[in-house]
Structure formats: structure tokens, C-alpha cells
Design a protein around this motif. Structure first.
Motif, mmCIF file in Angstrom:
data_model
loop_
_atom_site.group_PDB
_atom_site.id
_atom_site.type_symbol
_atom_site.label_atom_id
_atom_site.label_comp_id
_atom_site.label_asym_id
_atom_site.label_seq_id
_atom_site.Cartn_x
_atom_site.Cartn_y
_atom_site.Cartn_z
ATOM 1 N N GLN A 199 0.156 3.175 -1.792
ATOM 2 C CA GLN A 199 -0.169 3.772 -0.494
ATOM 3 C C GLN A 199 -1.125 2.881 0.303
ATOM 4 O O GLN A 199 -1.006 2.758 1.525
ATOM 5 N N ALA A 210 -0.334 1.118 3.938
ATOM 6 C CA ALA A 210 -1.210 1.191 5.116
ATOM 7 C C ALA A 210 -1.549 -0.204 5.631
ATOM 8 O O ALA A 210 -1.578 -0.449 6.840
ATOM 9 N N GLN A 268 1.643 -1.809 7.293
ATOM 10 C CA GLN A 268 2.324 -1.037 8.340
ATOM 11 C C GLN A 268 2.200 -1.697 9.707
ATOM 12 O O GLN A 268 3.126 -1.650 10.510
ATOM 13 N N ARG A 324 -4.813 6.930 3.938
ATOM 14 C CA ARG A 324 -4.210 8.233 4.254
ATOM 15 C C ARG A 324 -4.382 8.571 5.724
ATOM 16 O O ARG A 324 -3.516 9.217 6.324
ATOM 17 N N VAL A 325 -5.476 8.123 6.321
ATOM 18 C CA VAL A 325 -5.651 8.315 7.767
ATOM 19 C C VAL A 325 -4.623 7.470 8.520
ATOM 20 O O VAL A 325 -3.953 7.951 9.440
ATOM 21 N N ILE A 326 -4.469 6.208 8.085
ATOM 22 C CA ILE A 326 -3.528 5.301 8.770
ATOM 23 C C ILE A 326 -2.099 5.821 8.664
ATOM 24 O O ILE A 326 -1.326 5.802 9.623
ATOM 25 N N LEU A 327 -1.743 6.294 7.449
ATOM 26 C CA LEU A 327 -0.366 6.727 7.223
ATOM 27 C C LEU A 327 -0.102 8.142 7.730
ATOM 28 O O LEU A 327 1.046 8.595 7.731
ATOM 29 N N GLY A 328 -1.145 8.860 8.168
ATOM 30 C CA GLY A 328 -0.966 10.247 8.589
ATOM 31 C C GLY A 328 -0.826 11.141 7.382
ATOM 32 O O GLY A 328 -1.131 10.753 6.249
ATOM 33 N N GLY A 329 -0.336 12.334 7.583
ATOM 34 C CA GLY A 329 -0.282 13.318 6.501
ATOM 35 C C GLY A 329 0.777 13.025 5.459
ATOM 36 O O GLY A 329 0.782 13.633 4.400
ATOM 37 N N ASP A 330 1.665 12.055 5.728
ATOM 38 C CA ASP A 330 2.827 11.832 4.861
ATOM 39 C C ASP A 330 2.466 11.480 3.426
ATOM 40 O O ASP A 330 3.196 11.779 2.501
ATOM 41 N N GLU A 344 -0.044 12.410 1.558
ATOM 42 C CA GLU A 344 -0.747 13.377 0.700
ATOM 43 C C GLU A 344 0.150 13.793 -0.447
ATOM 44 O O GLU A 344 1.278 14.235 -0.243
#
Lengths: 230, 230
Positions: free
Chosen positions: B84, B88, B91, B221-227, B229
Motif C-alpha cells: 500500500q 501511494a 500513484q 491511506r490518506v493518499i489512496l483514499g478510503g480504498d 482500508e
């Protein structure tokens, strides 16, 4: 599993007892090879081997001192003998790219035509000492032939050796998990030829040439002279 | 082993009991990760894990249903979270060669800076389902970005994916067995860039660029959004 077992049995004149001993040993090695391909080295026990070989539980120790001893014999039978046959095949080749390509194609094709062999080397894995000791130095030698002749450009021979070894096992694993309809030997060797600096079009051409058949172990030992006798 | 354990523990408000449970679970996962790196998955037993974690023998089953359950948690902690963070990082990158190179360099560098992590993935090996399910699709995705953009020439994406995965584990294994003085991340990525068709000189230049640091898991996780989690 045609590559394991029989090469370990010499054909020198033996009495009835000697022949029975050779046969029992071969049955134990074949059984161990099957079990290792199914469950990995960790899953193989002496009792499972004798049961699969349909021999008495105590028979095992007439032939091997330990489970590790028979694992070594399986790897020797399955991989070392193939290595000697590849040595004999490529000994007469002049071009490093052809040597590297022929070895990689035959290794992959052996996994395609003998999936039990393929599962065995995958289950042994990249961290298995004897497997890497058998295949690693040969990959390194073939890469050095290319570097020394100016045919290959390799930033680090040790890394390229490790990549070759890991790539082979991983590509075999992927093939065994696929529908297995196609033979990936050519595109596998093509990818690695590109890695060592062969231009793409030439890599395609080299890996699509007719592949000379592997000599038998007996032919290989004649070609290689006495050096290969284990 | 900084990559395992802590990412699995959320920071949401918990009482004293909840914090103790989280701490115990983390101790079990860390102990299992250490044991797996030392002896492989086969060598890890529930009793060895609780002993290493200094917890009562029965405690284990308050947190995991089986040994397989904690092995999954170790792999998730050690590899999925790294995946993950790489997602990020890459991306925002436009060039497929830079994406592939950055991921490979960071994966190899993680093994260099955290040998326990390296030994863990080597011991899991190329045949471990969850490891290949975590890293394989990411390697495939990055290769396809290159193929679709015309940047890579790859004769077979599935073979190239398998080679990438096996090459990584085998190169980590070779590095851990060496004197470990040098960082092979650059030459490793260089070899694989050549495989996918990047010319040698350009492959050298790309893999010698400054390597942007990995974002933390929280940043990722902030960069990738909620996906992302889990």
C-alpha cells in the motif's frame, strides 16, 4: 518422474542381492521425490516414504542415514543429472546467447513435460541449499561466458545469477498453476536474454530456433569425459 | 521488524482492556514473524509463538483460530502494508519505468535495511499463496502500465510478472547470504528494466536517480483514499 532414481543405479555387474538393493533404493528415492513434490521437504517423513515405497519401516535405514540423506539423493537424481546433460548439450556451442537460451528452454520444458519434476523444484524453493548449489554455479558460468566474450552486458553477475535462478522457479510455479496448455520455454528464455543485453528481435529469433534434444545421462558422461562421474 | 505488527493496531479510542488485547495480538504477530523468518512457516508452532511472546499457552486462541490465521496476519502486516505504501508512492508517477524501478528498489532496500523482513519473504518463498497474491498483481499492474503506454516491450506479461516476483525473492536471498556490504537495489532494478525493453544506458540512469522515500502507512491511506482500508 523419469529424471530421479534410475541415474543413481549403476549398471555394473551385480548379484541378485545387489540388484534387489539397487531396486529398493530406487523405490525409496522415487517415493521421496513424489512426496516432496506433493508436500515439500517438511512434509516428508521416513514412515511416509517407506509406506509409499511399500517397504518395511526399518528398511529405510539400510540405505540412508536420515531424511536429509534421501532428500539430497532426490535432488541429485532430479537436478544434478539434468545439469550434467545440459553441460554436455551446451559444451559444443560457441555463442553464449545460444548456451543460455538452450539451458533455460530445456529447464522450463522439463517442468512442462514432467510436472512432478517442476513441483519438486518449486517446493524446494529458492532458499534450498543443494538446489542453488546445483543450478546456481551453472547459471553463473553461462552468464560469465557471455560477459567474457562481450556478448552480454550484465551490471552485476551475482545479481543476474540470482535473478535467473529465481525467475526459473517462479515461472515454473506460474506455469504449473495455469491451464498449462502452452509451453512458456521460449518467451521465458527471451525475457532473460533481453535482461543480459541481447536486442529484443534477436532474442526472439534465438529462442525460436529448433531446440537440440538433451543427451541422455549416459551420452552426457561420455561427452563430458570422466569428470561428471559422481 | 518495524513493518509487521503496529499497522494492524488501529488508533481508535479503546479502553484499558482493548489496549491490552491490541498489545497482546501485536506481540503474538511479532513473535510469529520472528519465528517464520528463522525457521519458515513449517517450523512455527502455536506453543513456540506464545513462548516467544511470553504469553500463556492458551492466550493464542483468544486472538487467532489457527496457526494459518496468524501466518496470514504476519504476511498482511509485513507485505500488504508495504504494498500500500508503494501504491501511494508510485500513484503520482507518470513514467512506467520510474514506477517499476521505484517499487523494485524499495522492495530490495527494505530487505537490506530490515533483514528480518527479507528472511521472512524468502522463507515464505515463491509458492506461498498469500505472498504472491499480495505482490503478484502489483507487479502485473506496473508491467501493464508500461505495455499500455508503449514504454515496455514484454513478450508475455504473465511470464514477466512471475520473473519479477521470483527474481526479487532470489536476489533478496542472495543478498542476505552475501557480506551484505553493498545495496543491490539499483543493479537489481536495472536488470529488470532491461528485461522489459528499456535500453541499457537509460536503465542505469533511471535506477540511479534519487529514490523518493516511502510514505508511512498512515500517509499512504490518506493518499489512496478510503480504498486501502483493510
Amino acid at each position: 518422474m523419469t529424471t530421479a532414481g534410475s541415474p543413481l543405479v549403476g549398471s555394473s555387474g551385480r548379484g541378485r542381492v545387489g540388484r534387489r538393493r539397487a531396486r529398493n533404493r530406487e523405490r525409496l528415492v522415487s517415493a521421496a521425490a513424489e512426496l516432496m513434490a506433493e508436500a515439500g521437504v517438511e512434509g516428508v517423513t521416513v514412515s511416509a516414504i517407506t509406506e509409499r515405497a511399500d517397504l518395511g519401516a526399518g528398511t529405510f535405514y539400510n540405505y540412508f542415514q536420515s531424511r536429509d540423506g534421501i532428500v539430497d539423493a532426490v535432488v541429485a537424481g532430479a537436478v544434478e543429472t539434468l545439469g550434467q546433460r545440459l553441460d554436455a548439450l551446451t559444451q559444443g556451442m560457441a555463442d553464449a546467447a545460444e548456451i543460455y537460451s538452450s539451458s533455460l528452454r530445456h529447464l522450463m520444458r522439463t517442468a512442462v513435460t514432467d510436472p512432478l519434476w517442476g513441483r519438486l523444484v518449486v517446493r524446494l524453493g529458492i532458499a534450498h541449499d543443494q538446489l542453488i548449489a546445483t543450478l546456481g554455479p551453472r547459471a553463473r558460468r553461462d552468464l560469465l561466458i557471455g560477459v567474457d566474450s562481450g556478448r552480454f552486458q550484465v551490471p552485476d553477475v551475482d545479481i543476474a545469477t540470482a535473478i535467473t535462478f529465481g525467475a526459473l522457479l517462479s515461472a515454473i510455479h506460474a506455469h504449473l498453476g495455469s491451464d498449462q496448455a502452452s509451453d512458456p520455454s521460449g518467451v521465458f528464455a527471451e525475457s532473460l536474454l533481453r535482461m543480459v543485453g541481447i536486442p529484443a528481435e534477436e532474442a526472439t529469433e534465438i529462442t525460436q530456433r529448433p531446440l537440440p534434444p538433451l543427451p541422455s545421462l549416459e551420452e552426457a558422461r561420455v561427452i563430458l569425459g570422466g569428470d561428471a562421474e559422481g
